[in-house]
Design a protein around this motif. Structure first.
Motif, short mmCIF file in Angstrom:
data_model
loop_
_atom_site.label_atom_id
_atom_site.label_comp_id
_atom_site.label_asym_id
_atom_site.label_seq_id
_atom_site.Cartn_x
_atom_site.Cartn_y
_atom_site.Cartn_z
N THR A 54 -4.56 10.06 -3.06
CA THR A 54 -4.91 8.66 -2.80
C THR A 54 -6.36 8.56 -2.34
O THR A 54 -6.96 9.55 -1.89
N LYS B 259 -8.65 1.05 4.59
CA LYS B 259 -8.64 2.47 4.28
C LYS B 259 -9.20 2.79 2.89
O LYS B 259 -9.36 3.94 2.54
N LYS B 260 -9.46 1.75 2.12
CA LYS B 260 -10.03 1.97 0.78
C LYS B 260 -11.51 1.57 0.79
O LYS B 260 -12.35 2.33 1.24
N THR C 13 -8.14 -5.33 -0.80
CA THR C 13 -8.22 -3.89 -0.56
C THR C 13 -9.37 -3.20 -1.32
O THR C 13 -10.08 -2.37 -0.76
N ARG C 14 -9.51 -3.54 -2.60
CA ARG C 14 -10.60 -2.94 -3.39
C ARG C 14 -11.46 -4.03 -4.05
O ARG C 14 -11.95 -3.86 -5.17
N SER D 32 -6.83 6.33 -0.05
CA SER D 32 -6.50 5.52 1.11
C SER D 32 -6.62 6.31 2.40
O SER D 32 -5.84 7.23 2.64
N ARG E 53 -1.53 9.19 -11.19
CA ARG E 53 -2.83 8.73 -10.69
C ARG E 53 -3.59 9.89 -10.07
O ARG E 53 -3.08 10.58 -9.19
N PHE F 28 2.32 -4.64 -6.03
CA PHE F 28 2.00 -3.39 -5.35
C PHE F 28 3.21 -3.07 -4.47
O PHE F 28 3.83 -3.97 -3.91
N MET G 118 -0.50 11.66 -7.94
CA MET G 118 0.67 10.88 -7.51
C MET G 118 1.34 10.19 -8.67
O MET G 118 0.66 9.72 -9.58
N GLN H 274 -3.09 -1.28 9.38
CA GLN H 274 -3.50 -1.01 7.99
C GLN H 274 -3.03 -2.16 7.13
O GLN H 274 -2.56 -3.18 7.64
N GLY H 275 -3.13 -2.02 5.80
CA GLY H 275 -2.85 -3.13 4.90
C GLY H 275 -1.44 -3.69 5.01
O GLY H 275 -1.22 -4.90 5.05
N ARG H 276 -0.45 -2.79 5.09
CA ARG H 276 0.94 -3.28 5.09
C ARG H 276 1.27 -4.05 6.37
O ARG H 276 2.16 -4.88 6.37
N THR I 72 3.35 -4.46 -0.84
CA THR I 72 3.18 -5.92 -0.86
C THR I 72 4.48 -6.58 -1.29
O THR I 72 4.97 -7.51 -0.65
N GLU J 280 0.22 -7.41 5.43
CA GLU J 280 1.18 -7.98 4.47
C GLU J 280 2.44 -8.47 5.19
O GLU J 280 2.98 -9.53 4.88
N1 F0G Z 1 -2.65 -3.29 -1.41
C1 F0G Z 1 -3.10 -2.39 -2.29
C2 F0G Z 1 -3.70 -2.85 -3.58
C3 F0G Z 1 -3.02 -1.03 -1.99
O1 F0G Z 1 -3.48 -0.14 -2.87
C4 F0G Z 1 -2.45 -0.62 -0.76
C5 F0G Z 1 -2.30 0.78 -0.44
C6 F0G Z 1 -1.99 -1.60 0.12
C7 F0G Z 1 -2.11 -2.93 -0.24
C8 F0G Z 1 -1.34 -1.24 1.43
O2 F0G Z 1 -2.28 -0.80 2.34
O3 F0G Z 1 -1.68 1.60 2.75
O4 F0G Z 1 -3.22 0.35 4.27
O5 F0G Z 1 -0.81 -0.16 4.25
N2 F0G Z 1 -2.42 1.71 -1.27
C9 F0G Z 1 -2.38 3.11 -1.01
C10 F0G Z 1 -2.58 3.84 -2.31
C11 F0G Z 1 -1.21 3.57 -0.24
O6 F0G Z 1 -2.47 5.08 -2.28
O7 F0G Z 1 -2.89 3.22 -3.32
P1 F0G Z 1 -1.97 0.32 3.46
#
Ligand code: F0G
Length: 460
Positions: free
Chosen positions: A53, A260-261, A220-221, A55, A408, A127, A383, A102-104, A130, A107
């Motif tokens: 990843t 984290k991205k 995120t990106r 991330s 990936r 995702f 992955m 973090q992102g989740r 999400t 969410e």
């Molecule tokens: N949205 C997207 C597009 C993501 O790629 C990720 C995480 C998240 C939300 C959730 O964020 O991990 O900080 O809680 N993607 C990682 C990956 C896990 O490996 O693509 P998170």
């Protein structure tokens, strides 16, 4: 002498290194067997080049590390929070900020605040985390991405776009009031890191607002997405990534973010909104799940590193070298005729496991097997992004059979060299040479949620 294409290189030099353990093929065969053929369950120590990843795996700069020493570890009102808030306003334009671990975390908060039981949540491909948070909040996700996104061979420059017809059909069918919000992920991770055009987000915003539906950006990106707009969309070649990012975010009402991205940190995220009432609700909710609204599960130093990472990540020279490094790996693999998702994604190269292992049916998890075989070959860890990641329909319990069955190879930012990527490409090519001997897998343990993280397999 004939000139090739002008070379590019990273806009940084290396100051600290982390030695890697070298393993033998025998070591790796044992390790992957013990990990149930699931690369998530390998010990990181046993991995040579870790492309699991992007991330939280990025290298921070000296400027960010210096910021870590400036952490204001107050329970309430940390100065690092206010600095992060001002940078979110400056680069993304949202008025209000709630940090999360973090992102989740973001969410979860947003889904709980905005989704009423029984509502629909359209988005440009799911995702994993999400969609799960939307479902846990009582919503139903509906995929409204353009059809090209499901076709690994389509060269559409903005394969992440939302199909306006699909979105409008859903509005007609269920009514705007039954749609909690629409999410735009940029870039679209599960489609292969594919971008969304400015024109598309603008049109989605117009259509959504006409029906009283909020637009939520998964940012995120989004900086990587902005780079693609600069490179591919008419009218943007003279604009900076920072300018494009801010315009892009202006067509959304809120954002969830995994720092984290794009933001070059190892931990951190946030939810950012323009609506004051929604902010009030989020501020209430964050205290339950993450921490007080001025730290949201992060240390002050983490917020500082994220605020500083934002400043570095948005620079054109950074993003361009980041995405060109990913394309470098893609081009090497192309020379070996490896089947991949095209165009190459912003954060990763996605191998097309269906084409790679034509003899392994999807219910024997070809992408899972491919990720394991690449690891055995060279210690490179990728992955699965296929049937295992897709999981099961929450109503019927049936497995989803996604069109995309991918592995990936994700590139962390500022971590690996071109020589590492040469090794990766060579290894994938060797595995491709031996593809006829590969066996499918059977799942022997399946967790209830996000099964790809912890599922166990055996060879058929
Ligand atoms: N949205 C997207 C597009 C993501 O790629 C990720 C995480 C998240 C939300 C959730 O964020 O991990 O900080 O809680 N993607 C990682 C990956 C896990 O490996 O693509 P998170």
């Amino acid at each position: 002498m004939s000139f090739k294409q002008k070379p590019w290189a990273e806009p940084f030099k290396v100051k600290v290194v982390e030695p890697l353990k070298m393993t033998t093929q025998n070591d790796r065969e044992n390790a992957i067997k013990e990990a149930g053929y699931n690369t998530f369950l390998l010990k990181s120590e046993d991995v040579y080049i870790d492309l699991l990843t992007d991330s939280g795996t990025n290298a921070m700069s000296d400027y960010q590390w210096a910021g870590m020493m400036m952490g204001d570890e107050a329970y309430a009102g940390s100065k690092n929070y206010y600095y992060l808030e001002s940078n979110v306003r400056k680069y993304y334009g949202y008025k209000y900020l709630v940090p999360t671990h973090q992102g989740r975390g973001a969410e979860n908060l947003l889904s709980q605040c905005l989704i009423k039981k029984g509502q629909y949540v359209p988005g440009n491909m799911y995702f994993t985390t999400t969609r799960l948070h939307q479902e846990l909040a009582g919503g139903t996700f509906v995929d409204v991405i353009i059809d090209e996104a499901h076709d690994p061979q389509s060269e559409h420059p903005f394969k992440g776009n939302i199909c306006l017809n699909k979105f409008e059909d859903l509005i007609k069918k269920v009514g705007g009031g039954n749609i909690a919000y629409v999410t735009i992920g940029a870039t679209v991770n599960m489609a292969g890191g594919q971008p969304v055009s400015m024109k598309n987000i603008k049109e989605v915003h117009e259509l959504a607002h006409k029906h009283g539906i909020k637009v939520v950006l998964d940012a995120t990106r989004a900086m990587e997405n902005a780079y693609y707009i600069q490179q591919r969309e008419e009218g943007y070649s003279q604009k900076t990534v920072a300018e494009i990012l801010k315009e892009f975010a202006s067509y959304s009402d809120a954002a969830t973010m995994s720092g984290k991205k794009d933001l070059l940190v190892n931990i951190g995220g946030f939810v950012a909104v323009n609506d004051e009432d929604l902010f009030e609700e989020l501020r209430n909710m964050v205290v339950v799940y993450e921490g007080l609204h001025t730290y949201g599960g992060l240390a002050g130093r983490d917020m500082e590193a994220m605020a500083r990472g934002m400043e570095e990540a948005v620079l054109d020279e950074h993003i361009s070298s980041r995405i060109r490094q990913v394309a470098y790996l893609g081009n090497l693999l192309d020379d070996y005729n490896i089947p991949m998702v095209k165009p190459f994604g912003g954060h990763a190269i996605f191998l097309d496991a269906r084409k790679f292992y034509e003899h392994i049916p999807q219910n024997q998890y070809p992408a899972q097997a491919l990720a394991a075989n690449i690891y055995i070959n060279s210690g490179v860890r990728g992955m699965e992004r296929g049937i295992v990641s897709a999981g099961r329909n929450k109503e019927t319990g049936e497995e989803y059979f996604p069109k995309l069955e991918l592995v990936r190879l994700t590139i962390p930012r500022r971590v690996y060299t071109q020589a590492h990527l040469d090794v990766v490409a060579y290894s994938v090519a060797e595995v491709y040479e031996n593809r006829k001997n590969a066996k499918g897998l059977k799942m022997v343990y399946e967790p209830k949620y996000l099964r790809f993280f912890q599922a166990l397999f055996e060879e058929m």
